[in-house]
Design a protein around this motif. Sequence first.
Motif, PDB file in Angstrom:
ATOM      1  N   GLY A  64       0.798  -1.214   0.000  1.00  0.00           N
ATOM      2  CA  GLY A  64       0.000   0.000   0.000  1.00  0.00           C
ATOM      3  C   GLY A  64       0.830   1.263   0.000  1.00  0.00           C
ATOM      4  O   GLY A  64       0.344   2.340  -0.345  1.00  0.00           O
ATOM      5  N   LEU A  65       2.113   1.145   0.367  1.00  0.00           N
ATOM      6  CA  LEU A  65       3.029   2.283   0.295  1.00  0.00           C
ATOM      7  C   LEU A  65       3.995   2.187  -0.874  1.00  0.00           C
ATOM      8  O   LEU A  65       4.521   3.208  -1.310  1.00  0.00           O
ATOM      9  N   THR A  66       4.240   0.992  -1.395  1.00  0.00           N
ATOM     10  CA  THR A  66       5.355   0.819  -2.338  1.00  0.00           C
ATOM     11  C   THR A  66       4.962   0.876  -3.803  1.00  0.00           C
ATOM     12  O   THR A  66       5.847   0.930  -4.663  1.00  0.00           O
ATOM     13  N   GLN A  67       3.671   0.834  -4.121  1.00  0.00           N
ATOM     14  CA  GLN A  67       3.254   0.714  -5.523  1.00  0.00           C
ATOM     15  C   GLN A  67       2.501   1.951  -6.009  1.00  0.00           C
ATOM     16  O   GLN A  67       1.385   1.869  -6.524  1.00  0.00           O
ATOM     17  N   HIS A  68       3.123   3.108  -5.839  1.00  0.00           N
ATOM     18  CA  HIS A  68       2.598   4.376  -6.347  1.00  0.00           C
ATOM     19  C   HIS A  68       3.729   5.122  -7.054  1.00  0.00           C
ATOM     20  O   HIS A  68       4.908   4.832  -6.833  1.00  0.00           O
ATOM     21  N   LYS A  69       3.388   6.090  -7.841  1.00  0.00           N
ATOM     22  CA  LYS A  69       4.405   6.913  -8.498  1.00  0.00           C
ATOM     23  C   LYS A  69       5.336   7.555  -7.473  1.00  0.00           C
ATOM     24  O   LYS A  69       6.549   7.663  -7.695  1.00  0.00           O
ATOM     25  N   HIS A  70       4.788   7.973  -6.359  1.00  0.00           N
ATOM     26  CA  HIS A  70       5.570   8.692  -5.350  1.00  0.00           C
ATOM     27  C   HIS A  70       5.909   7.811  -4.152  1.00  0.00           C
ATOM     28  O   HIS A  70       6.074   8.300  -3.030  1.00  0.00           O
ATOM     29  N   SER A  71       6.065   6.525  -4.369  1.00  0.00           N
ATOM     30  CA  SER A  71       6.327   5.604  -3.257  1.00  0.00           C
ATOM     31  C   SER A  71       7.661   5.872  -2.566  1.00  0.00           C
ATOM     32  O   SER A  71       7.759   5.809  -1.335  1.00  0.00           O
ATOM     33  N   VAL A  72       8.705   6.124  -3.332  1.00  0.00           N
ATOM     34  CA  VAL A  72      10.015   6.325  -2.708  1.00  0.00           C
ATOM     35  C   VAL A  72      10.007   7.566  -1.809  1.00  0.00           C
ATOM     36  O   VAL A  72      10.438   7.494  -0.650  1.00  0.00           O
ATOM     37  N   SER A  98       3.442   3.035 -16.159  1.00  0.00           N
ATOM     38  CA  SER A  98       3.009   3.688 -14.927  1.00  0.00           C
ATOM     39  C   SER A  98       3.776   3.065 -13.764  1.00  0.00           C
ATOM     40  O   SER A  98       3.394   2.015 -13.238  1.00  0.00           O
ATOM     41  N   THR A  99       4.856   3.711 -13.381  1.00  0.00           N
ATOM     42  CA  THR A  99       5.740   3.134 -12.381  1.00  0.00           C
ATOM     43  C   THR A  99       6.162   4.176 -11.356  1.00  0.00           C
ATOM     44  O   THR A  99       6.006   5.382 -11.562  1.00  0.00           O
ATOM     45  N   ALA A 100       6.716   3.679 -10.272  1.00  0.00           N
ATOM     46  CA  ALA A 100       7.241   4.556  -9.231  1.00  0.00           C
ATOM     47  C   ALA A 100       8.516   5.235  -9.716  1.00  0.00           C
ATOM     48  O   ALA A 100       9.367   4.604 -10.354  1.00  0.00           O
ATOM     49  N   ASP A 101       8.646   6.507  -9.404  1.00  0.00           N
ATOM     50  CA  ASP A 101       9.891   7.208  -9.681  1.00  0.00           C
ATOM     51  C   ASP A 101      11.025   6.535  -8.900  1.00  0.00           C
ATOM     52  O   ASP A 101      10.846   6.094  -7.770  1.00  0.00           O
ATOM     53  N   ILE A 102      12.162   6.431  -9.504  1.00  0.00           N
ATOM     54  CA  ILE A 102      13.399   5.876  -8.936  1.00  0.00           C
ATOM     55  C   ILE A 102      13.374   4.346  -8.924  1.00  0.00           C
ATOM     56  O   ILE A 102      14.240   3.701  -9.508  1.00  0.00           O
ATOM     57  N   SER A 103      12.374   3.721  -8.286  1.00  0.00           N
ATOM     58  CA  SER A 103      12.377   2.258  -8.158  1.00  0.00           C
ATOM     59  C   SER A 103      11.839   1.544  -9.384  1.00  0.00           C
ATOM     60  O   SER A 103      12.128   0.367  -9.598  1.00  0.00           O
ATOM     61  N   ASN A 104      11.037   2.215 -10.202  1.00  0.00           N
ATOM     62  CA  ASN A 104      10.418   1.633 -11.404  1.00  0.00           C
ATOM     63  C   ASN A 104       9.453   0.494 -11.079  1.00  0.00           C
ATOM     64  O   ASN A 104       9.184  -0.368 -11.911  1.00  0.00           O
ATOM     65  N   PRO A 161       5.838  -1.121 -10.663  1.00  0.00           N
ATOM     66  CA  PRO A 161       4.512  -0.822 -11.225  1.00  0.00           C
ATOM     67  C   PRO A 161       3.597  -0.177 -10.187  1.00  0.00           C
ATOM     68  O   PRO A 161       3.527  -0.618  -9.035  1.00  0.00           O
ATOM     69  N   ALA A 162       2.886   0.869 -10.612  1.00  0.00           N
ATOM     70  CA  ALA A 162       2.019   1.629  -9.703  1.00  0.00           C
ATOM     71  C   ALA A 162       0.640   0.982  -9.626  1.00  0.00           C
ATOM     72  O   ALA A 162      -0.379   1.576  -9.986  1.00  0.00           O
ATOM     73  N   SER A 163       0.608  -0.232  -9.108  1.00  0.00           N
ATOM     74  CA  SER A 163      -0.624  -1.025  -9.107  1.00  0.00           C
ATOM     75  C   SER A 163      -1.619  -0.610  -8.035  1.00  0.00           C
ATOM     76  O   SER A 163      -2.746  -1.101  -8.014  1.00  0.00           O
ATOM     77  N   LYS A 164      -1.212   0.283  -7.134  1.00  0.00           N
ATOM     78  CA  LYS A 164      -2.116   0.706  -6.073  1.00  0.00           C
ATOM     79  C   LYS A 164      -2.764   2.058  -6.355  1.00  0.00           C
ATOM     80  O   LYS A 164      -3.471   2.585  -5.496  1.00  0.00           O
ATOM     81  N   SER A 165      -2.527   2.630  -7.525  1.00  0.00           N
ATOM     82  CA  SER A 165      -3.175   3.908  -7.828  1.00  0.00           C
ATOM     83  C   SER A 165      -3.453   3.989  -9.327  1.00  0.00           C
ATOM     84  O   SER A 165      -2.694   4.592 -10.075  1.00  0.00           O
ATOM     85  N   VAL A 166      -4.540   3.346  -9.726  1.00  0.00           N
ATOM     86  CA  VAL A 166      -4.934   3.274 -11.130  1.00  0.00           C
ATOM     87  C   VAL A 166      -6.234   4.064 -11.304  1.00  0.00           C
ATOM     88  O   VAL A 166      -7.259   3.737 -10.683  1.00  0.00           O
ATOM     89  N   VAL A 167      -6.198   5.088 -12.118  1.00  0.00           N
ATOM     90  CA  VAL A 167      -7.408   5.872 -12.382  1.00  0.00           C
ATOM     91  C   VAL A 167      -8.318   5.075 -13.312  1.00  0.00           C
ATOM     92  O   VAL A 167      -7.903   4.636 -14.390  1.00  0.00           O
TER      93      VAL A 167
END
Length: 760
Positions: free
Chosen positions: A369-377, A737-743, A745-751
Amino acid sequence: MVSKPPAGDPVQDAPQVAPPQHAAAGLPAVAHTLKIAQAQMGVRRTARTLLKVNQKDGFDCPGCAWPEADKRHVAEFCENGAKAVAEEATLRRVTPDFFAAHTVADLATRSGYWLGQQGRLTQPMYLPEGAERYEAVTWERAFSIIAEELTALSSPDEALFYTSGRTSNEAAFLLQLFAREFGTNNLPDCSNMCHESSGSALNETIGIGKGSVSLEDLHQADLIVVAGQNPGTNHPRMLSALEKAKAGGARIISVNPLPEAGLERFKNPQTPQGMFKGAALNDLFLQIRIGGDQALFRLLNKLILETPGAVDEEFVREHTHGYEEFTAAAGAADWDETLAATGLTRAEIERTLEMVLASERTIVCWAMGLTQHKHSVPTIREVVNFLLLRGNIGRPGAGVCPVRGHSNVQGDRTMGIFERPAPAFLDALDKEFGIVSPRHHGFDVVRSIQALRDGEAKVFFAMGGNFVGATPDTEVTEAAMRRARLTVHVSTKLNRSHAVTGTRALILPTLGRTDKDVQASGKQFVTVEDSMGLVHASRGNLPPASPHLLSEPAIVARLARAVLGAASATPWEEFEKDYATIRDRIARVVPGFENFNARLAADPGGFALPHAPRDERRFPTATGKANFTAAPVEYPTVPEGRLLLQTLRSHDQYNTTIYGLDDRYRGIKGGRRVVLVNPEDATALGLADGSYTDLVSEWKDGSERRAPGFRVVHYPTARGCAAAYYPETNVLVPLESTADISNTPASKSVVVRLEQSHSA
């Protein structure tokens, strides 16, 4: 009594829905465990197997990476761990006759549940170019096919070597050694899809990409924050640790878009009182909007800074760097923006602050829930800021606790499964084996898919896992895999990846955790590293599912001999015969594993790896101190009429392995194509409970990604947010659609937008 696998896929078009539950485990968990175990293994095999799970003389659960205390329960497993063991120790078998009866096209129409229920793979299988069916093949021919394809590549970087988190330390070390001796750092792994964001943030801020706490720390904590995590389903044995912490006076705050039964009340099946009454865990539930966590922790940090005496000034002065820049950024935090980003009330945040200030020892736990967003890092960096302010790293009862998923996912990374290895690791590897490892970075999971799609990669080799089922943008990923010249999967059971193949394909059946492993020098064991950095042995106790199986270390050793031939001075045959020789080499290459074999012999429970921030408050970062950071606050914004979707697991699921079609704690039975929507949002969108909708994701590339036929379930999610199970919704997650730096997948924030469905 053992039951037969399902002949056909169960119908899932009318799932039943009941109110969500408010307690986890208890008698229903025990009953469900025994039902599934007996259906797969029978009564005697169930007892023989489950009593060895997570025991010092037994095998490590093939499920999650949660650690064990030194003193073990007789039944040291949870409901979902028992399901994982039952699926592996099943008496069901997939023989060459099965493949003769099913074309690859037929297998591709089957659900992951149906494929997994067929049982253990028994022989190597080969899909020739143009063939419709897999056929049996000898091990020698299988290795020669792989060698043909690998040696024909224009560059070693046209090969990809993927690793699943259940791979042992010994097999992982050999695989990365082979890949680097072959000439590539293309070593994507499942960490790329889960806690890569954690590693990126922690390496920068505290100097090591692992958690800093032990079980004992959890038991000693005053306050435990559980953010973006559902331990009741994904790490059930964690509930016992939280229960013990509560009994010792700790308070617990959960931060999540959905209420989860396991954090409301835990009915511990190990005690009579726990079985029937249970223990309340949550002291405060913050129902945050998806992706609002960074804003929450930033405001909390501002409020701590504004509270006289709240900052551990000595710790900050002696052990940290970047404090001034951080305080300037934190000082700009805005109440109105935070309330909008989080969906929380001012009173909830003020109550959180009171609990934080009352705690001398605080731990923050988190998961996807914290690691799979664009801004996770930046989000995880802000969690570190929160802990650094009050000196909550490097002392008992405090620290960072990223809760890992698969049972050796952390160990595989320690063994060198990483596309961006540290130069010091490669130097040690080269010195030990007399090789020259490539220094340029390889491909992670997302870049691997892009490389297959774009023709840059031609051979895909997977050590375990279900790559196609686990990865984002399903249609893009499957098309990319079909462009490969050869796909190879080392597996214990069938999954969708075996039905989505390159021009040629191989399935290599391997021993599981529960299987005895006997090599030329005698009975072997392997080792794993848990989520808190403890390394211990794992010994299977069951006869292998087939005489045709090879262990993972044996597969890598024989593959290396077939590919590298006489040019390699590495003693691959010796490694296959005796895994102790592998551990001797690990001890000379990987810091913290000195005297590896002797330490395992001295203590069957294993040993803890060194962790400088935890052990000595030393931070091996670029600055030599723990780093405060000051990234801009980010959070998702959603257009009118759209929702923000998070993908998640059901309770009858572990990663992409589907044990059943129910999600007991959330009240779902008999189907997985459901979407959980807040009733007020559903009403505003004209979605009646029980109606059917298509989920359509929206991304800047303008492509339509659609998941059809989902039953709408009115559910107490955070406003503006929705949830649905993966892998069914992986199709909605854009590859880019991936997290900055870690790349990641942003699977927890899909519009997504929800359209009336015509496929129900």
